[in-house]
Design a protein around this motif. Sequence first.
Motif, PDB file in Angstrom:
ATOM      1  N   SER A 156       0.852  -1.181   0.000  1.00 44.32           N
ATOM      2  CA  SER A 156       0.000   0.000   0.000  1.00 44.32           C
ATOM      3  C   SER A 156       0.889   1.234   0.000  1.00 44.32           C
ATOM      4  O   SER A 156       2.022   1.184   0.478  1.00 44.32           O
ATOM      5  N   PRO A 157       0.391   2.357  -0.523  1.00 44.83           N
ATOM      6  CA  PRO A 157       1.156   3.600  -0.390  1.00 44.83           C
ATOM      7  C   PRO A 157       1.059   4.174   1.024  1.00 44.83           C
ATOM      8  O   PRO A 157       1.706   5.156   1.351  1.00 44.83           O
ATOM      9  N   HIS A 158       0.217   3.557   1.879  1.00 45.33           N
ATOM     10  CA  HIS A 158       0.006   4.032   3.247  1.00 45.33           C
ATOM     11  C   HIS A 158       0.476   2.977   4.249  1.00 45.33           C
ATOM     12  O   HIS A 158       0.764   1.854   3.870  1.00 45.33           O
ATOM     13  N   GLU A 159       0.504   3.355   5.511  1.00 49.30           N
ATOM     14  CA  GLU A 159       0.781   2.387   6.579  1.00 49.30           C
ATOM     15  C   GLU A 159      -0.191   1.214   6.464  1.00 49.30           C
ATOM     16  O   GLU A 159      -1.371   1.421   6.193  1.00 49.30           O
ATOM     17  N   ILE A 160       0.319   0.007   6.681  1.00 50.73           N
ATOM     18  CA  ILE A 160      -0.557  -1.165   6.708  1.00 50.73           C
ATOM     19  C   ILE A 160      -0.691  -1.584   8.165  1.00 50.73           C
ATOM     20  O   ILE A 160       0.308  -1.782   8.854  1.00 50.73           O
ATOM     21  N   ASN A 161      -1.921  -1.673   8.636  1.00 50.98           N
ATOM     22  CA  ASN A 161      -2.124  -1.977  10.049  1.00 50.98           C
ATOM     23  C   ASN A 161      -3.376  -2.802  10.260  1.00 50.98           C
ATOM     24  O   ASN A 161      -4.182  -2.982   9.337  1.00 50.98           O
ATOM     25  N   TRP A 162      -3.490  -3.328  11.454  1.00 50.08           N
ATOM     26  CA  TRP A 162      -4.715  -3.982  11.900  1.00 50.08           C
ATOM     27  C   TRP A 162      -5.306  -3.087  12.981  1.00 50.08           C
ATOM     28  O   TRP A 162      -4.584  -2.637  13.879  1.00 50.08           O
ATOM     29  N   LEU A 163      -6.608  -2.812  12.856  1.00 45.33           N
ATOM     30  CA  LEU A 163      -7.310  -1.988  13.838  1.00 45.33           C
ATOM     31  C   LEU A 163      -8.497  -2.760  14.368  1.00 45.33           C
ATOM     32  O   LEU A 163      -9.076  -3.580  13.654  1.00 45.33           O
ATOM     33  N   PRO A 164      -8.900  -2.501  15.620  1.00 39.02           N
ATOM     34  CA  PRO A 164     -10.074  -3.191  16.164  1.00 39.02           C
ATOM     35  C   PRO A 164     -11.350  -2.923  15.354  1.00 39.02           C
ATOM     36  O   PRO A 164     -12.241  -3.753  15.302  1.00 39.02           O
ATOM     37  N   LYS A 165     -11.432  -1.738  14.718  1.00 34.17           N
ATOM     38  CA  LYS A 165     -12.557  -1.469  13.816  1.00 34.17           C
ATOM     39  C   LYS A 165     -12.168  -0.378  12.830  1.00 34.17           C
ATOM     40  O   LYS A 165     -11.132   0.269  12.983  1.00 34.17           O
ATOM     41  N   LYS A 166     -13.015  -0.170  11.820  1.00 36.21           N
ATOM     42  CA  LYS A 166     -12.716   0.802  10.775  1.00 36.21           C
ATOM     43  C   LYS A 166     -12.821   2.228  11.319  1.00 36.21           C
ATOM     44  O   LYS A 166     -13.743   2.536  12.072  1.00 36.21           O
ATOM     45  N   HIS A 167     -11.845   3.074  10.922  1.00 34.36           N
ATOM     46  CA  HIS A 167     -11.850   4.477  11.311  1.00 34.36           C
ATOM     47  C   HIS A 167     -11.572   5.330  10.086  1.00 34.36           C
ATOM     48  O   HIS A 167     -10.882   4.892   9.163  1.00 34.36           O
ATOM     49  N   PHE A 168     -12.077   6.562  10.102  1.00 33.50           N
ATOM     50  CA  PHE A 168     -11.799   7.476   8.990  1.00 33.50           C
ATOM     51  C   PHE A 168     -10.306   7.804   8.956  1.00 33.50           C
ATOM     52  O   PHE A 168      -9.685   7.787   7.897  1.00 33.50           O
ATOM     53  N   PHE A 169      -9.734   8.106  10.112  1.00 28.57           N
ATOM     54  CA  PHE A 169      -8.279   8.295  10.210  1.00 28.57           C
ATOM     55  C   PHE A 169      -7.710   6.988  10.729  1.00 28.57           C
ATOM     56  O   PHE A 169      -7.817   6.685  11.915  1.00 28.57           O
ATOM     57  N   GLY A 170      -7.095   6.235   9.838  1.00 23.51           N
ATOM     58  CA  GLY A 170      -6.751   4.852  10.155  1.00 23.51           C
ATOM     59  C   GLY A 170      -5.352   4.614  10.670  1.00 23.51           C
ATOM     60  O   GLY A 170      -4.942   3.470  10.812  1.00 23.51           O
ATOM     61  N   ARG A 171      -4.570   5.674  10.961  1.00 17.76           N
ATOM     62  CA  ARG A 171      -3.201   5.444  11.445  1.00 17.76           C
ATOM     63  C   ARG A 171      -3.232   4.768  12.807  1.00 17.76           C
ATOM     64  O   ARG A 171      -3.980   5.157  13.695  1.00 17.76           O
ATOM     65  N   ALA A 172      -2.358   3.770  12.971  1.00 15.58           N
ATOM     66  CA  ALA A 172      -2.347   2.956  14.180  1.00 15.58           C
ATOM     67  C   ALA A 172      -2.076   3.775  15.433  1.00 15.58           C
ATOM     68  O   ALA A 172      -2.602   3.474  16.501  1.00 15.58           O
ATOM     69  N   GLU A 173      -1.259   4.827  15.318  1.00 21.01           N
ATOM     70  CA  GLU A 173      -0.880   5.601  16.507  1.00 21.01           C
ATOM     71  C   GLU A 173      -2.086   6.245  17.192  1.00 21.01           C
ATOM     72  O   GLU A 173      -2.023   6.604  18.356  1.00 21.01           O
ATOM     73  N   PHE A 174      -3.196   6.386  16.470  1.00 18.95           N
ATOM     74  CA  PHE A 174      -4.385   7.015  17.043  1.00 18.95           C
ATOM     75  C   PHE A 174      -5.329   6.019  17.710  1.00 18.95           C
ATOM     76  O   PHE A 174      -6.344   6.422  18.279  1.00 18.95           O
ATOM     77  N   HIS A 175      -5.043   4.727  17.604  1.00 19.07           N
ATOM     78  CA  HIS A 175      -6.022   3.736  18.055  1.00 19.07           C
ATOM     79  C   HIS A 175      -5.386   2.684  18.964  1.00 19.07           C
ATOM     80  O   HIS A 175      -4.467   1.972  18.545  1.00 19.07           O
ATOM     81  N   LYS A 176      -5.889   2.603  20.174  1.00 20.04           N
ATOM     82  CA  LYS A 176      -5.411   1.646  21.159  1.00 20.04           C
ATOM     83  C   LYS A 176      -5.639   0.214  20.664  1.00 20.04           C
ATOM     84  O   LYS A 176      -6.698  -0.086  20.111  1.00 20.04           O
ATOM     85  N   GLY A 177      -4.639  -0.621  20.862  1.00 16.32           N
ATOM     86  CA  GLY A 177      -4.789  -2.027  20.489  1.00 16.32           C
ATOM     87  C   GLY A 177      -4.454  -2.328  19.044  1.00 16.32           C
ATOM     88  O   GLY A 177      -4.541  -3.476  18.615  1.00 16.32           O
ATOM     89  N   SER A 178      -4.056  -1.316  18.289  1.00 17.96           N
ATOM     90  CA  SER A 178      -3.762  -1.534  16.873  1.00 17.96           C
ATOM     91  C   SER A 178      -2.393  -2.197  16.691  1.00 17.96           C
ATOM     92  O   SER A 178      -1.546  -2.164  17.585  1.00 17.96           O
ATOM     93  N   ILE A 179      -2.197  -2.785  15.528  1.00 20.68           N
ATOM     94  CA  ILE A 179      -0.944  -3.468  15.194  1.00 20.68           C
ATOM     95  C   ILE A 179      -0.432  -2.907  13.869  1.00 20.68           C
ATOM     96  O   ILE A 179      -1.170  -2.906  12.876  1.00 20.68           O
ATOM     97  N   ILE A 180       0.819  -2.457  13.847  1.00 19.95           N
ATOM     98  CA  ILE A 180       1.411  -1.991  12.588  1.00 19.95           C
ATOM     99  C   ILE A 180       2.059  -3.188  11.887  1.00 19.95           C
ATOM    100  O   ILE A 180       2.938  -3.835  12.440  1.00 19.95           O
TER     101      ILE A 180
END
Length: 80
Positions: free
Chosen positions: A17-41
Amino acid sequence: MNCPYCGMDMEAGVIQSPHEINWLPKKHFFGRAEFHKGSIILSEFSYLRGSAAKAYLCRNCEKIVIDYKDGSCDLNKKNE
Ligand SMILES: [Zn+2]
């Protein structure tokens, strides 16, 4: 790697991807992992190289497995 579901040999490949690839607990408009607790980069953002995570495909089960232990799936990290 053998498929953890059916045991057959898996194909190595990448998810990129041209962006960070991460796993998030749910979909967010701003999807960067640093903004979401429990995320995985899975692959850090790289302006020059793009982001890429090593992933294994099982065509039999139609599943993709990513081993993110110690950031080992991040192809950007590996090249540094
Ligand atoms: Zn399988």
